[in-house]
Design an enzyme around this catalytic site. Structure first.
Site, PDB file in Angstrom:
ATOM      1  CB  CYS A  83       0.918   1.405  -0.134  1.00  0.00           C
ATOM      2  SG  CYS A  83      -0.074   2.905  -1.134  1.00  0.00           S
ATOM      3  CG  HIS A 319       3.575   6.015  -3.756  1.00  0.00           C
ATOM      4  ND1 HIS A 319       4.112   4.195  -3.331  1.00  0.00           N
ATOM      5  CD2 HIS A 319       2.684   5.723  -2.580  1.00  0.00           C
ATOM      6  CE1 HIS A 319       2.930   3.624  -2.875  1.00  0.00           C
ATOM      7  NE2 HIS A 319       2.204   4.881  -2.468  1.00  0.00           N
TER       8      HIS A 319
END
Length: 365
Positions: A83, A319
């Site tokens: 991420c 996300h």
């Protein structure tokens, strides 16, 4: 040392997995961003650096360069720091400019969970240490730092309210590069009774005494984001306005069970090296993968919610793994232009495996 500055930033609309962007592969999401950011300086771009996590493999950045119709001389590099990939791409581009390796970089990230060929996630940690899913790790953070469900839900509601307000006021429109019919974040197109959702939601990852629910966690999404990084003197010569001047960065590791708290270590080390306190930072963006993470980071660092994720974030709009770090920087890029008397801003993210990345910028205007 040369100064790296960000002079432009854009993101796509964000779609939920199997939603509005479901037919677009990563290079098709990234190409419009590259074309826009390179306009007028196509032959000057030294490289395109893109983060990508669950894509098809290969060099997504090079494929995106070709899809965008940029000169064949622009190479393209893809990296995966989970991420943190999008923010790491920007970090790397800024350091390249500082070192004199080049003067023009496009950096960011892109993700298409909808078209990912992988049925399951990669390993985040070893069998010897243990390899919890991110949701379970979010519970571990909540337990270790005593973040109860009430505090998580309160933050999730705050994030939602801020995102809705930003959407209604057209703030998100500044960030988004429209292409085709994709002009608005999918999750914000739906009316949601967030208070009721938070109350109804049950623990998702640890059923017995769990606190992390679907309502105080982010979803899985598609989207892309990139920024134009340049050497400051060159930007001025071209008549381009530097907005964020890169000052420093830090990458730190923590136990893989607690990736959500990893930004704390990175931010502390970054501030210490630059002789700054958290109160010296005017705006802070930390990726909202889980409420437990944000509440814990704010608690440990003493961050006021007044300057943290001021227009919401991933809890509401989503996300898209490889892009999320660059979305944080893009949010700062636009917000600093709306405010006066902002000097230092910071973006940070925690990612699988227990890695925290933090970037510190000065406002260049």
């Amino acid at each position: 040392m040369k100064h790296a500055v960000i002079v432009e930033a854009k993101r796509t609309a964000i779609g939920k997995k199997d939603g509005i962007l479901r037919t677009l592969h990563p290079h098709e999401l990234a190409a419009p961003l590259l074309k826009y950011l390179a306009h007028g300086i196509e032959d000057k771009i030294d490289d395109v650096i893109l983060g990508n996590v669950v894509g098809p493999g290969g060099n997504v950045a090079r494929l995106s360069v070709l899809e965008a119709g940029l000169p064949l001389s622009v190479p393209g590099m893809t990296l995966d720091r989970q991420c943190s990939s999008g923010i790491e791409s920007i970090r790397l581009a800024c350091h390249f400019v500082q070192a004199g390796a080049g003067k023009f970089y496009i950096a960011g990230g892109v993700e298409s969970a909808s078209t990912s060929p992988y049925p399951s996630r990669a390993k985040f940690s070893t069998v010897r240490i243990g390899d919890p899913d991110m949701g379970v790790a979010a519970e571990y953070v909540a337990q270790k730092y005593q973040i109860n469900r009430e505090r998580q839900d309160e933050y999730a509601l705050l994030s939602y309210q801020r995102s809705r307000k930003a959407y209604d006021e057209g703030i998100y429109e500044q960030e988004i590069l429209p292409f085709g019919q994709f002009t608005r974040d999918e999750e914000l197109l739906r009316e949601r009774k967030m208070e009721k959702l938070l109350k109804r939601a049950t623990p998702t990852f640890i059923k017995e005494k769990g606190t992390v629910t679907a309502a105080n966690s982010c979803g899985i999404h598609d989207g892309g984001c990139a920024v134009l990084v340049m050497e400051e003197n060159v930007a001025n010569e071209l008549g381009l306005q530097p907005v964020l001047r890169f000052k420093d960065s830090q990458v730190s590791g923590v136990h893989p069970f607690y990736p959500g708290i990893a930004p704390v270590k990175a931010i502390r080390e970054l501030l210490q090296r630059n002789d700054l306190e958290i109160d010296d930072i005017d705006l802070i963006e930390i990726n909202e993968a889980f409420s437990s993470k944000i509440v814990a980071c704010a608690q440990e660092l003493g961050i006021s919610y007044e300057k943290l994720n001021v227009h919401g974030g991933a809890l509401t709009i989503g996300h898209p793994y490889g892009a999320s770090g660059s979305i944080l920087v893009t949010r700062l890029f636009y917000e600093t232009q709306r405010r006066k008397h902002v000097k230092f801003v910071l973006a940070a993210i925690g990612s699988a495996g227990g890695i925290g990345v933090a970037l510190l910028f000065e406002v260049a205007q």
